[in-house]
Design a protein around this motif. Structure first.
Motif, mmCIF file in Angstrom:
data_model
loop_
_atom_site.group_PDB
_atom_site.id
_atom_site.type_symbol
_atom_site.label_atom_id
_atom_site.label_comp_id
_atom_site.label_asym_id
_atom_site.label_seq_id
_atom_site.Cartn_x
_atom_site.Cartn_y
_atom_site.Cartn_z
ATOM 1 N N TYR A 49 37.886 76.052 86.204
ATOM 2 C CA TYR A 49 37.206 74.781 86.431
ATOM 3 C C TYR A 49 36.132 74.535 85.370
ATOM 4 O O TYR A 49 35.943 73.411 84.908
ATOM 5 C CB TYR A 49 36.580 74.750 87.826
ATOM 6 C CG TYR A 49 37.542 74.366 88.936
ATOM 7 C CD1 TYR A 49 38.840 74.866 88.967
ATOM 8 C CD2 TYR A 49 37.143 73.514 89.955
ATOM 9 C CE1 TYR A 49 39.715 74.539 89.977
ATOM 10 C CE2 TYR A 49 38.016 73.165 90.985
ATOM 11 C CZ TYR A 49 39.300 73.691 90.998
ATOM 12 O OH TYR A 49 40.167 73.341 92.005
ATOM 13 N N VAL A 50 35.412 75.583 84.991
ATOM 14 C CA VAL A 50 34.380 75.449 83.954
ATOM 15 C C VAL A 50 35.024 75.107 82.612
ATOM 16 O O VAL A 50 34.523 74.245 81.868
ATOM 17 C CB VAL A 50 33.543 76.744 83.840
ATOM 18 C CG1 VAL A 50 32.648 76.710 82.607
ATOM 19 C CG2 VAL A 50 32.702 76.939 85.090
ATOM 20 N N GLU A 77 25.770 70.905 86.461
ATOM 21 C CA GLU A 77 27.146 70.495 86.727
ATOM 22 C C GLU A 77 28.130 71.632 86.486
ATOM 23 O O GLU A 77 29.108 71.787 87.210
ATOM 24 C CB GLU A 77 27.511 69.283 85.849
ATOM 25 C CG GLU A 77 26.895 67.981 86.295
ATOM 26 C CD GLU A 77 27.326 67.598 87.693
ATOM 27 O OE1 GLU A 77 28.532 67.687 88.000
ATOM 28 O OE2 GLU A 77 26.457 67.229 88.507
ATOM 29 N N THR A 78 27.872 72.432 85.458
ATOM 30 C CA THR A 78 28.753 73.568 85.173
ATOM 31 C C THR A 78 28.732 74.567 86.324
ATOM 32 O O THR A 78 29.777 75.097 86.728
ATOM 33 C CB THR A 78 28.320 74.272 83.876
ATOM 34 O OG1 THR A 78 28.252 73.323 82.824
ATOM 35 C CG2 THR A 78 29.329 75.351 83.488
ATOM 36 N N ARG A 101 32.806 75.262 92.817
ATOM 37 C CA ARG A 101 33.900 74.466 93.379
ATOM 38 C C ARG A 101 35.218 75.180 93.166
ATOM 39 O O ARG A 101 36.077 75.229 94.053
ATOM 40 C CB ARG A 101 33.916 73.087 92.731
ATOM 41 C CG ARG A 101 35.127 72.208 93.121
ATOM 42 C CD ARG A 101 35.259 72.033 94.608
ATOM 43 N NE ARG A 101 34.062 71.442 95.186
ATOM 44 C CZ ARG A 101 33.824 71.412 96.485
ATOM 45 N NH1 ARG A 101 34.673 71.970 97.343
ATOM 46 N NH2 ARG A 101 32.725 70.857 96.945
ATOM 47 N N GLY A 102 35.376 75.765 91.983
ATOM 48 C CA GLY A 102 36.589 76.536 91.717
ATOM 49 C C GLY A 102 36.693 77.753 92.607
ATOM 50 O O GLY A 102 37.767 78.086 93.118
ATOM 51 N N GLU A 150 37.772 73.534 82.103
ATOM 52 C CA GLU A 150 38.230 72.149 82.150
ATOM 53 C C GLU A 150 37.053 71.185 82.017
ATOM 54 O O GLU A 150 37.116 70.202 81.280
ATOM 55 C CB GLU A 150 38.966 71.889 83.469
ATOM 56 C CG GLU A 150 39.528 70.484 83.583
ATOM 57 C CD GLU A 150 40.255 70.262 84.882
ATOM 58 O OE1 GLU A 150 40.716 69.126 85.108
ATOM 59 O OE2 GLU A 150 40.366 71.206 85.684
ATOM 60 N N TYR A 151 35.947 71.470 82.712
ATOM 61 C CA TYR A 151 34.781 70.599 82.676
ATOM 62 C C TYR A 151 34.170 70.525 81.279
ATOM 63 O O TYR A 151 33.767 69.457 80.809
ATOM 64 C CB TYR A 151 33.725 71.091 83.677
ATOM 65 C CG TYR A 151 32.389 70.402 83.535
ATOM 66 C CD1 TYR A 151 32.235 69.049 83.861
ATOM 67 C CD2 TYR A 151 31.276 71.098 83.047
ATOM 68 C CE1 TYR A 151 31.014 68.416 83.700
ATOM 69 C CE2 TYR A 151 30.055 70.465 82.888
ATOM 70 C CZ TYR A 151 29.924 69.124 83.216
ATOM 71 O OH TYR A 151 28.719 68.494 83.055
ATOM 72 N N THR A 152 34.115 71.659 80.593
ATOM 73 C CA THR A 152 33.533 71.693 79.257
ATOM 74 C C THR A 152 34.507 71.247 78.173
ATOM 75 O O THR A 152 34.155 71.243 76.990
ATOM 76 C CB THR A 152 33.043 73.117 78.922
ATOM 77 O OG1 THR A 152 34.151 74.026 79.035
ATOM 78 C CG2 THR A 152 31.934 73.555 79.864
ATOM 79 N N CYS A 199 28.015 73.896 89.424
ATOM 80 C CA CYS A 199 28.724 73.268 90.550
ATOM 81 C C CYS A 199 30.234 73.375 90.377
ATOM 82 O O CYS A 199 30.962 73.636 91.336
ATOM 83 C CB CYS A 199 28.304 71.799 90.688
ATOM 84 S SG CYS A 199 26.614 71.565 91.273
ATOM 85 N N LYS A 200 30.705 73.188 89.143
ATOM 86 C CA LYS A 200 32.150 73.286 88.882
ATOM 87 C C LYS A 200 32.649 74.705 89.132
ATOM 88 O O LYS A 200 33.732 74.913 89.696
ATOM 89 C CB LYS A 200 32.458 72.869 87.439
ATOM 90 C CG LYS A 200 32.264 71.394 87.158
ATOM 91 C CD LYS A 200 33.258 70.541 87.913
ATOM 92 C CE LYS A 200 33.067 69.067 87.577
ATOM 93 N NZ LYS A 200 34.015 68.210 88.341
#
Length: 416
Positions: free
Chosen positions: A68-69, A268-269, A275-276, A71-73, A271-272
């Motif tokens: 998830y991290v 946000e990172t 979440r993952g 993908e977010y970054t 949180c991601k």
């Protein structure tokens, strides 16, 4: 009771094929078999035990958090572009190259649907622009989405490692050569199919096909998704360049480096990542727990013992069942997870009794499941790719049938 168990097992997989919630179906079926067998608590005990499984939960949850991290970054997008852009410069190898690139990316990003979305967005337009038919372009990417079988974060590898009393990287090392060889065979067969169908060149792309020429790769971001894999390989017993490192620690190091070097929004990172972790517990560990309840029911009702006795009479029965049982369920339902988990829970622990190693038999089951999914018209990854290419998912299934069946056979005869 055995007859009742057979009926319940068949009904379970029919319901899964019909897209009923897999976790619910497995749990209810397991509890029903436990009830018939007179040991209702066996199902709930097996179910609850998996949520505190120290060998599985941290591995699976940290891998999902790391994904998830990445993908977010946008690190995963940069990695995909970096290793796939070279294919456009050599059109003659673009179809087998697309298969292998997707396969390698899927090791670092073990979600089939996530990998399909990331790779497909870049490779499908590139293949179509070089004259490859859209259905063949999507099929090439779809065929590569079983690379996750070599990922230390795939749910089956920690499961098999725990059953065999081995570390995850040692389990992967057992079948890596066979799987890589089979991946090449599958890629070559799909290329031959493209030549026979005249879908490897000559297609005129419509003007609305988007390309990715404006994408500017950041090489720092591009290397981030493979950092944990590099650490795991270097620390494995087979290489031992650095001290041995666990999968959760490798994933946490990857997240930390991503935060440090890419410098995204820390809040946000974080949180991601969590979440993952939560989705890993919900979607993956929850499925493993439901499958554990199901296999406990099979044991209580006597079906597991009957199955083991049947397999003792012939190694070939166990060999074909491990490879093509999960394969068939994967092809029909779009996910072989339930079948592979059930097989590994009920049969794999007794592999030595009919002449196979636990790690080899358990790995074969998950490899078969992954290959079966790559020819399923209802698999999530296939549906995503078909939509990108503007074709029916069944077109992908038809083209990938021969390569996946052949790849499963190659792994079966070389691994078992």
């Amino acid at each position: 009771m055995i007859i009742a168990g057979i009926v319940i097992v068949i009904a379970t997989f029919v319901l899964i094929v019909k897209k009923y919630e897999t976790r619910f179906v497995l749990f209810i079926s397991g509890m029903l078999m436990c009830l018939i067998g007179g040991m209702l608590s066996a199902g709930t005990t097996a179910f609850i035990k998996e949520f505190t499984n120290a060998g599985l939960v941290p591995t699976i949850c940290t891998v999902l958090g790391f994904s998830y991290v990445m993908e977010y970054t946008s690190c995963s997008a940069h990695m995909v572009y970096c290793i796939s852009s070279a294919l456009k410069r050599v059109p003659i190898i673009i179809i087998p190259g697309a298969v292998i690139v997707t396969f390698l990316v899927n090791i670092a990003l073990p979600s089939a649907a996530g990998c399909a979305a990331a790779v497909g967005a870049l490779l499908i337009p590139a293949l179509i622009r070089t004259g490859v038919h859209p259905a063949m372009a999507a099929s090439a990417v779809f065929l590569g989405t079983w690379g996750s079988t070599m990922s230390p974060g795939l749910m089956f590898n920690p499961q098999v490692a725990q059953l065999a009393g081995m570390d995850v990287m040692s389990v992967i090392a057992l079948f890596s050569r066979q799987v890589l060889f089979a991946a090449v065979i599958a890629a070559v067969l799909l290329t031959v199919i493209a030549w026979v169908r005249k879908e490897n060149k000559g297609y005129v792309a419509p003007k609305d096909i988007e390309d990715s020429e404006d994408f500017h790769v950041n090489y720092l971001k591009a290397v981030m998704p493979v950092v944990p894999l590099v650490l795991l390989v270097l620390g494995s017993k087979q290489v031992a360049v650095i001290p041995e490192i666990s999968v959760p620690v490798a994933m946490l190091v990857g997240v930390a480096l991503g935060m440090l070097l890419v410098r995204p929004n820390i809040k946000e990172t974080t949180c991601k990542f969590f979440r993952g972790v939560g989705d890993g517990m919900c979607d993956v560990v929850g499925l493993i727990a439901a499958a554990a309840c199901f296999t406990a029911g099979m044991k209580v009702i006597g079906l597991t013992d009957a199955l083991i006795e049947a397999m003792k009479s012939s190694q070939q029965i166990a060999q074909v069942a491990a490879a093509y049982g999960p394969f068939l369920i994967g092809a029909i339902s779009g996910s072989g997870n339930a079948a592979a988990l059930a097989f590994n829970g009920a049969v794999t622990p007794f592999a030595n009794e009919f002449g196979y190693g636990i790690a080899e038999l358990g790995s074969m089951a998950q490899i078969g499941a992954g290959l079966g999914r790559c020819m399923s018209p209802v698999a999530g990854a296939g549906i995503i790719l078909a939509k990108m290419a503007g074709v029916n998912p069944m077109e992908l299934a038809k083209r990938n049938a021969i390569p996946t069946i052949a790849a499963a056979f190659v792994v079966m005869i070389t691994l078992l």
